[in-house]
Design an enzyme around this catalytic site. Structure first.
Site: not given
Ligand code: FAD
Length: 693
Positions: A453, A646, A691, A693
């Protein structure tokens, strides 16, 4: 009569115009296909894309089409899995189809010896996914009309058999509304539903198991309806992988992680969108937590000169890269490490199979940039991999994990491992060299951009997009690895690089920060912008109430930045109330000084209520603070204040909804059910926006 040259020229121009009009630019769009590549064009895989699904099925000899409406790739993945299973177990001739790629006006001619599957995710407030909007409007609309001219009450779809599965989240009010509404519409139009429409629940964390449990009785029902016979499933690869001995990874035409041809051929060109990211400079980055073991990043992404634009409340998508540590592990455990730089051409063995990345490429580029290798492992994938185990005892173990839900939970899910971590543990490090590479392309998700966001105001900084992201790091007792979020740790590494950190890679994650061919050198990150409906009222004098604990405060920083600027410019700005929550004032109270500045700019128009959950003897959350301000909230709502939530969808957003209904009920002396109704109608009129997630 003979046509002279001028006539021919005129006719050709008219013809081109007509084709362009009737194809709505489809043929033209092929040029911009994200996965278009020299080889794909050379072998004609992309040529002559038709929007007529019946024609396409006829031409390619298919009797089953699996349509998907997908936002984050899960529905698309389930669609591929259904198509594959239908083919290998039941001999169906299947194809997968993106709902966006076809027209539906001729579905009333769908042959009765064929079947259509619909795998449909519900997005946000019961909405269709971006690629399903047109289909949904068509099929669910009041004036659905087919090319034959048959009216809705003539049951135009009476020859169509269909199967449906929905992906939803029970924490949202409109749980699985896409699959429910589409099923109802199809049935109303006379189509015959085979088996039950399945519903997967992401909210309960049971999506995969719901899918697995739904599909067996569905196959039984479908076999009966179509006279199919189950056979011993034999693995047939979907993709052909050719190692190109006479090409090297240095060759200009080889994709080393470039998202499309445009990026391969030099400076990338717009328009930038979900198929074509902008490689944006990170203008600024900083840590905004004051605690050692947790990180929260604030970043300023520079979009000047890109022609990208945003409005306050939109989302920015960040295209991640897998960490080198996991890329290496994957290549090692699959036995392809020694040929990681080998050039491969990847081609669909069937004309309807879409290669999910551009080719020719290298093994390493596919693993680093295109496959979600760090995600949780699916049980069905384990069952598919079992026959390719290094030895019989591992095969037995894999088969058991694949077929026994509880055993899988205990041996795989509880460890929070990714696919290569699991394979490494199972084989004790021995390489799994029998697994065809095609199987990974089929079974692992295509890497997905992550959304954030936007935490700035487009009015204040139109060329710089702020991100506020908490870095994901989960240490589970007994688990062999710390789970590191892919994107947020990539962003953290970029921040460390920008600051010339002496230890730029604290977890030994080893991200390829310079990108393919050093194209992201400096400090750059691939992004695109997604427009949202989460918006301030157009009239700034309207009051707003915002609830955003943790990083849920991100869009509200943008909202308040905007209103502070409006106030400074002398505009009449209404009451602006923010409810924020975090653990401890001294640790994760993000933007603490900025809020003070906004208070000065907005004067008594700005009010902030902060809940610290770990600072005192009692845990205090935003919900408590909302209750304390019940009278004021209700007064503002009566003045048509906009109410925004949010952040965490699973618990917080739902509780705030319930709480607001209670607040309204109490303050207005009406029953709670009436309070709920009021909140519902606020949602319908956009006075209540989420908003989450
Ligand atoms: P990922 O690699 O996608 O992992 C996500 C989670 O999945 C991990 O924390 C873990 O718990 C789990 N996971 C991953 N791998 C494994 C595994 N092998 N086994 C078990 N569990 C596992 N985030 C913010 O910080 N700020 C924002 O403003 C924000 N806005 C968003 C707005 C929208 C509309 C949406 C949909 C999401 C938003 N998010 C926001 C969330 C963001 O998109 C991400 O999902 C978040 O930052 C995690 O991404 P990542 O790639 O670091 O983690």
């Amino acid at each position: 009569a003979q046509l002279d040259t001028l006539d021919i020229v005129v006719l050709v121009v008219l013809l081109i115009g007509t084709v362009a009009y009737f194809t709505k630019g489809t043929y033209w769009a092929v040029q911009q296909d994200p996965y278009s590549s020299s080889l794909a064009h050379a072998n004609g895989a992309k040529a002559g894309k038709s929007r007529n699904i019946l024609e396409k099925m006829e031409e390619t000899g298919k009797n089953a089409v699996v349509f998907y409406g997908s936002q984050t790739g899960t529905a698309e993945d389930y669609a591929s899995r259904l198509a594959k299973e239908g083919q290998s177990r039941f001999g169906l001739k299947t194809m997968v189809a993106d709902l966006e790629d076809y027209e539906y006006e001729n579905l009333d001619e769908f042959p009765d010896d064929k079947v259509a599957f619909f795998v449909l995710a519900t997005y946000g407030e019961g909405e269709p996914t971006d690629n399903a909007v047109e289909f949904y409007e068509f099929i669910h609309g009041d004036d659905v009309s087919f090319s034959s001219g048959k009216a809705a009450d003539e049951k135009p779809l009476s020859t169509m058999k269909f199967v449906a599965f929905g992906l939803g989240n029970n924490t949202y009010e409109h749980y699985n509304s896409m699959v429910r509404n589409v099923t109802a519409s199809l049935e109303k139009l006379g189509a015959l539903k085979i088996g039950d429409a399945g519903e997967g629940d992401d909210g309960a964390g049971t999506m995969e198991e719901d899918f697995l449990a739904w599909k067996e009785p569905m196959w039984t029902a479908l076999s009966e309806a179509m006279g199919l016979e189950e056979r011993e499933a034999v693995y047939e690869p979907v993709f052909e992988i050719t190692e190109e001995e006479d090409m090297s990874a240095q060759s200009d035409e080889v994709f080393l992680g470039e998202p499309n041809k445009n990026h391969l051929e030099g400076a990338s060109k717009g328009p930038y969108n979900a198929h074509n990211p902008f490689i944006a400079p990170i203008a600024e980055s900083k840590e905004i937590f004051h605690v050692k073991d947790r990180n929260c990043l604030h970043m300023e992404i520079d979009i000047s000169g890109s022609n990208l634009s945003y409005t306050t409340g939109d989302h920015i998508a960040v295209w991640p890269t897998n960490p080198g540590k996991e890329v290496d592990r994957f290549l090692r455990v699959t036995g392809i490490d020694s040929k990681r730089d080998k050039v491969i051409a990847v081609k669909g063995l069937d004309p309807t199979a879409k290669v999910p990345f551009p080719s020719p490429t290298t093994y390493e580029a596919v693993v680093r940039y295109h496959m979600e290798i760090c995600a949780p492992v699916s049980r069905q994938f384990i069952a598919t991999l079992a026959p390719f185990s290094p030895n019989d005892s591992i095969k037995e173990e894999m088969t058991k994990m694949g077929s026994d839900k509880d055993y899988f939970q205990q041996k795989v899910s509880n460890l929070s491992v990714n696919i290569s971590q699991l394979l490494e543990i199972l084989s004790n490090g021995e390489a799994w060299s029998k697994i065809p590479f095609s199987l990974f392309i089929e079974g692992l998700h295509k890497i997905q951009p992550r959304y954030y966001s936007i935490s700035s105001s487009s009015m204040v900084q139109k060329d710089k997009i702020s991100i506020t992201a908490v870095v994901e790091s989960v240490e589970k007792p007994g688990a062999p690895h710390i789970v590191k979020g892919v994107t947020t740790n990539y962003l953290l590494a970029l921040k460390q690089k920008q600051h010339g950190d002496p230890e730029p890679d604290p977890y030994g994650m080893n991200y390829a920060l310079n990108g393919p061919r050093n194209k992201y050198d400096g400090v750059h990150v691939p992004v695109h912008v997604r427009h949202s409906n989460f918006k301030l009222p157009s009239d700034p004098s309207k009051p707003v109430i915002m609830v955003g604990p943790g990083t849920g405060v991100a869009p509200f920083r943008g909202f308040i930045q905007e209103r502070a600027a409006q106030a400074k410019a002398g505009q009449d700005v209404g009451k602006t109330i923010l409810f924020f929550g975090c653990r401890k004032k001294a640790e994760d109270f993000i933007y603490e000084q900025e809020w003070e500045q906004y208070k000065q700019d907005l004067g008594d128009k700005f009010e902030m209520h902060v809940a610290f959950s770990r600072d005192g003897p009692q845990k205090v959350y935003v919900q408590h603070k909302l209750k304390e301000s019940a009278a004021e909230i209700d007064k503002l709502l009566q003045q048509k204040a906009y109410f925004y939530v949010c952040g965490d969808a699973a618990n917080m957003a739902r509780e705030v909804n319930t709480l607001l209904a209670q607040v309204i009920a109490e303050q207005r002396g009406v029953p709670e059910s009436k309070g709920e109704e009021i909140v519902k109608s606020m949602r319908a009129s956009n006075q209540y926006q989420e908003d989450v997630w």
